[in-house]
Design a protein around this motif. Structure first.
Motif, short mmCIF file in Angstrom:
data_model
loop_
_atom_site.label_atom_id
_atom_site.label_comp_id
_atom_site.label_asym_id
_atom_site.label_seq_id
_atom_site.Cartn_x
_atom_site.Cartn_y
_atom_site.Cartn_z
N ILE A 1 0.34 -0.86 0.10
CA ILE A 1 0.41 0.23 -0.21
C ILE A 1 0.75 1.30 -0.08
CG2 ILE A 1 -1.52 1.42 1.99
CD1 ILE A 1 -2.66 -1.00 2.30
N PHE A 2 0.54 2.23 -0.63
CA PHE A 2 1.00 3.20 -0.81
C PHE A 2 0.46 4.54 -0.86
CE2 PHE A 2 3.93 0.03 -3.86
CZ PHE A 2 5.42 0.48 -3.05
N PRO A 3 0.94 5.62 -0.54
CA PRO A 3 0.25 6.97 -0.97
C PRO A 3 0.33 8.02 -2.21
CG PRO A 3 2.96 7.71 0.33
CD PRO A 3 2.05 6.28 0.24
N ALA A 4 -0.94 7.83 -2.68
CA ALA A 4 -0.70 8.38 -3.82
C ALA A 4 -1.22 9.94 -4.05
CB ALA A 4 -2.28 8.02 -3.84
N GLY A 5 -2.64 10.74 -4.44
CA GLY A 5 -2.58 11.44 -4.96
C GLY A 5 -2.34 12.41 -6.06
N GLY A 6 -2.30 13.39 -6.36
CA GLY A 6 -1.11 14.05 -7.65
C GLY A 6 0.01 13.64 -7.72
N HIS A 7 0.54 13.63 -6.61
CA HIS A 7 2.34 13.18 -7.18
C HIS A 7 2.27 11.87 -6.54
CE1 HIS A 7 3.91 17.33 -5.67
NE2 HIS A 7 3.18 17.58 -6.68
N PHE B 1 -1.21 20.52 5.67
CA PHE B 1 -1.79 18.89 6.40
C PHE B 1 -1.21 17.58 5.76
CE2 PHE B 1 -4.87 15.70 7.71
CZ PHE B 1 -4.35 14.70 8.57
N TYR B 2 -1.87 18.30 4.25
CA TYR B 2 -1.92 17.54 3.74
C TYR B 2 -0.75 17.20 2.67
CZ TYR B 2 -6.51 16.50 4.28
OH TYR B 2 -8.01 16.91 4.79
N GLY B 3 0.63 18.60 3.10
CA GLY B 3 1.84 18.20 2.17
C GLY B 3 1.60 17.41 0.68
N ASP B 4 2.74 16.95 -0.05
CA ASP B 4 2.74 16.93 -0.85
C ASP B 4 1.74 16.54 -1.56
OD1 ASP B 4 5.10 18.18 -0.57
OD2 ASP B 4 6.56 16.19 -0.60
N MET B 5 0.76 15.76 -1.20
CA MET B 5 -0.05 14.90 -1.44
C MET B 5 -0.97 15.51 -2.08
SD MET B 5 -1.09 11.96 0.88
CE MET B 5 -2.01 13.23 2.50
N ASN B 6 -1.84 17.48 -2.25
CA ASN B 6 -2.38 17.91 -2.50
C ASN B 6 -2.99 18.88 -3.80
OD1 ASN B 6 -1.18 19.86 -1.42
ND2 ASN B 6 -2.80 21.08 -0.66
N GLY B 7 -0.90 18.16 -4.99
CA GLY B 7 -0.69 18.73 -5.81
C GLY B 7 -1.25 18.50 -7.09
N PRO B 8 -1.56 18.85 -7.96
CA PRO B 8 -2.54 18.48 -9.16
C PRO B 8 -1.38 17.35 -9.67
CG PRO B 8 -1.11 20.70 -9.68
CD PRO B 8 -1.22 20.48 -8.29
N CYS B 9 -2.00 16.68 -10.67
CA CYS B 9 -1.75 15.27 -11.30
C CYS B 9 -0.23 16.12 -11.96
CB CYS B 9 -2.36 14.48 -11.77
SG CYS B 9 -1.55 12.94 -12.56
N PHE B 10 0.80 15.52 -11.84
CA PHE B 10 1.78 16.40 -12.27
C PHE B 10 2.59 15.67 -13.71
CE2 PHE B 10 5.68 12.96 -10.77
CZ PHE B 10 5.01 12.82 -9.64
N GLY B 11 2.37 14.40 -13.51
CA GLY B 11 2.89 13.66 -15.41
C GLY B 11 2.10 12.82 -15.70
N THR B 12 2.05 12.75 -17.13
CA THR B 12 1.81 11.56 -17.82
C THR B 12 2.32 10.26 -17.79
OG1 THR B 12 0.92 13.67 -19.91
CG2 THR B 12 0.74 11.10 -20.46
N ASN B 13 3.51 10.01 -17.22
CA ASN B 13 4.55 8.88 -17.70
C ASN B 13 4.21 8.02 -16.78
OD1 ASN B 13 5.60 8.86 -19.82
ND2 ASN B 13 7.44 10.54 -18.93
N SER B 14 3.37 8.53 -14.90
CA SER B 14 3.25 8.76 -13.82
C SER B 14 2.26 8.22 -13.96
CB SER B 14 3.08 9.41 -12.39
OG SER B 14 5.02 9.95 -12.77
N LEU B 15 0.65 8.51 -14.56
CA LEU B 15 -0.19 8.55 -14.78
C LEU B 15 -0.18 7.02 -15.09
CD1 LEU B 15 -2.94 9.03 -13.63
CD2 LEU B 15 -3.53 10.57 -16.50
N GLN B 16 0.22 7.33 -16.94
CA GLN B 16 0.13 5.73 -17.62
C GLN B 16 0.95 4.22 -16.78
OE1 GLN B 16 1.21 5.92 -21.58
NE2 GLN B 16 0.08 8.05 -21.99
N LEU B 17 1.88 4.49 -15.61
CA LEU B 17 2.01 3.72 -15.01
C LEU B 17 1.25 3.11 -14.50
CD1 LEU B 17 6.49 4.01 -14.42
CD2 LEU B 17 5.21 2.29 -15.80
N THR B 18 0.76 4.32 -13.39
CA THR B 18 -0.24 3.77 -12.39
C THR B 18 -1.52 2.74 -13.14
OG1 THR B 18 0.37 5.74 -11.58
CG2 THR B 18 -1.60 4.73 -11.42
N GLY B 19 -2.15 3.29 -14.38
CA GLY B 19 -2.76 2.91 -15.06
C GLY B 19 -2.50 1.44 -15.22
#
Length: 488
Positions: A254-260, A311-329
């Motif tokens: 289990i990992f943290p997700a979010g935009g980053h 409180f949310y730190g680095d998790m609350n930013g916008p989705c920062f990359g297509t590479n990460s998004l495609q790998l995640t998908g």
């Protein structure tokens, strides 16, 4: 398919961990040496290693993905916007092993409470308190020597900036950090202690970024920001390698997700290559499900409303990359969301059971179990990444106080008593008999309108758990039927 060659450097005084000269760390696991191919010059006290990839039999992690068009990279940075392979992650692990901690992945006492074998990967034990060190160190060591001489510049107070400040200083790379004037003084002090030159500029993060980019253009600095380059993702993915080595027969991670979501994407690439049957799960906040929305549309969502609170730190930013998004998908099995209340209780559980003081990003993985979002993991072996521990003291107090209330262990009630000697003593006798701790007690005369000779008494008390709270409430209602219990 030409053989690839890379050069790995070590410090003259020996490998450095957390900024101190120490003994050479144990060599890399022999089972992973096959991923590097032929090795040369490993005998004796050498300062440089060379290694060759003699064959390309490894399966590409993202063969099925369409190439993603990337903007033109800066001339001073190596070509890094490419599809990562398992070989890239293995090379990153080899290169950074003397610069970051190999953090423990330990069996947790929380296992019995949630009905599964829980192992906690304690990345908050890195020198700067964050997993971001892995990606940052590999990124910095991959810069050209000329760029290392000129320096790098960042513009934020995030964990990424802290990691850049520390590791750039360790590598003797000039580093500049631009922070807004609203940044916490503790963060500014910490960044300076890591060795960076900190400049306060502007009232917002955007002002700081514009100023940093201008300084980079005028002085030849390399402007760094957290993105999904292959170098950065490969460095973050080394944590997936370590988890696989440290915990045999894993069922899920289990990992943290979010935009980053770089940590999720990079580690998923490593884990799925080593064992496709390991379930990789991401967890993000219910208030701003950036990753879930991006996966649904197939494109990074940049206009998703996000919280500006620290409180949310680095998790609350916008989705920062297509590479990460495609790998995640392609590689991540599931992404779930949790409430803020679940995250706070998770922080409390880690503090009590593991003596770990972590922030929301570090606790959000366990929050998925607290919220009951993953019932399919019952009786399974699960690793949870606790990846960040940068929680400032005032915010920590606020979070723990709130978590105790949510966990029904700090309660508040009010009742009317006659203004006669001994009535408050009788109330305190009941509280003593029920073995509760009185945190605060207050009397009010002037604003009580029911009776001239009545007083309103308000108590804040601490109990052991939810059952103890219910017993106390029943005992008080039996003696004082008009009591008002403040619900959470």
């Amino acid at each position: 398919d030409a053989p690839a060659r890379c050069e790995l450097h070590c410090y003259k005084e020996g490998p450095i961990r957390n900024g101190h000269v120490g003994q050479r760390p144990p060599s890399i696991n022999p089972e992973r040496l096959k991923d590097f191919g032929e090795e040369e010059y490993l005998n004796g006290d050498v300062k440089t290693w060379e290694m060759k990839i003699v064959s390309r039999n490894e399966e590409l992690l993202r063969d099925a993905l369409d190439p993603v068009a990337q903007p033109n990279s800066r001339p001073s940075r190596p070509t890094c916007n490419k599809l990562i392979r398992f070989e890239d992650i293995s090379a990153a692990a080899f290169k950074i092993q003397s610069g970051v901690q190999k953090t423990p992945c330990m069996y947790s006492r929380l296992s019995k409470q949630y009905g599964m074998e829980i192992y906690l990967k304690k990345e908050f034990l890195q020198y700067t308190g964050s997993v971001k060190e892995r990606g940052v160190l590999y990124l910095l060591t991959s810069l050209q020597q000329e760029q290392q001489r000129k320096g790098v510049i960042v513009a934020s107070d995030s964990n990424f900036s802290m990691a850049v400040a520390f590791h750039a200083s360790e590598l003797r790379i000039p580093v500049f950090v631009i922070m807004s004037t609203s940044t916490s003084p503790v963060r500014v002090k910490m960044c300076r202690e890591y060795g960076a030159l900190v400049i306060s500029y502007g009232t917002t993060a955007k002002d700081s970024q514009i100023h940093a980019k201008r300084l980079a253009q005028e002085n030849g600095y390399l402007y760094l920001e957290e993105e999904d380059s292959a170098m950065y993702l490969s460095g973050l993915g080394t944590m997936g390698l370590e988890i696989y080595e440290q915990v045999p027969k894993l069922n899920a991670v289990i990992f943290p997700a979010g935009g980053h979501c770089g940590l999720l994407a990079g580690s998923a690439a490593a884990l799925k290559h080593l064992n496709p049957h390991i379930a990789v799960i991401g967890v993000e906040s219910e208030s701003f499900p950036v990753l879930q929305q991006s996966l649904k549309t197939g494109n990074p969502i940049e206009d998703q409303p996000c919280s500006n609170h620290q409180f949310y730190g680095d998790m609350n930013g916008p989705c920062f990359g297509t590479n990460s998004l495609q790998l995640t998908g392609k590689l991540v099995d599931k992404v779930v969301t949790v409430r803020e209340e679940d995250v706070l209780i998770s922080m409390l559980r880690l503090l009590e059971y593991e003596r770990a003081t972590v922030d929301a990003e570090g606790a959000i993985g366990l929050a998925a179990l607290v919220a009951g979002k993953l019932p399919e993991l019952k009786n399974k072996r699960v690793a949870i990444t606790v990846c960040s521990g940068n929680l400032e003291l005032p915010l920590m107090r606020q979070c723990i106080d709130r978590a105790l209330i949510l966990d029904n262990r700090v309660c508040k009630f009010s009742l009317l008593l006659s203004d006669c000697p001994g009535d408050i003593s009788k109330l305190l006798e009941i509280l003593t008999r029920e073995e509760v701790r009185v945190l605060d007690i207050k009397q009010e005369h002037a604003f009580v309108t029911s009776d001239l000779f009545s007083i309103e008494v308000t108590c804040i008390i601490e109990t052991r758990d939810k059952i103890h709270t219910a017993q106390l409430r029943n005992a008080l209602l039996e003696r004082y039927p008009t009591m008002t219990w403040t619900e959470r």
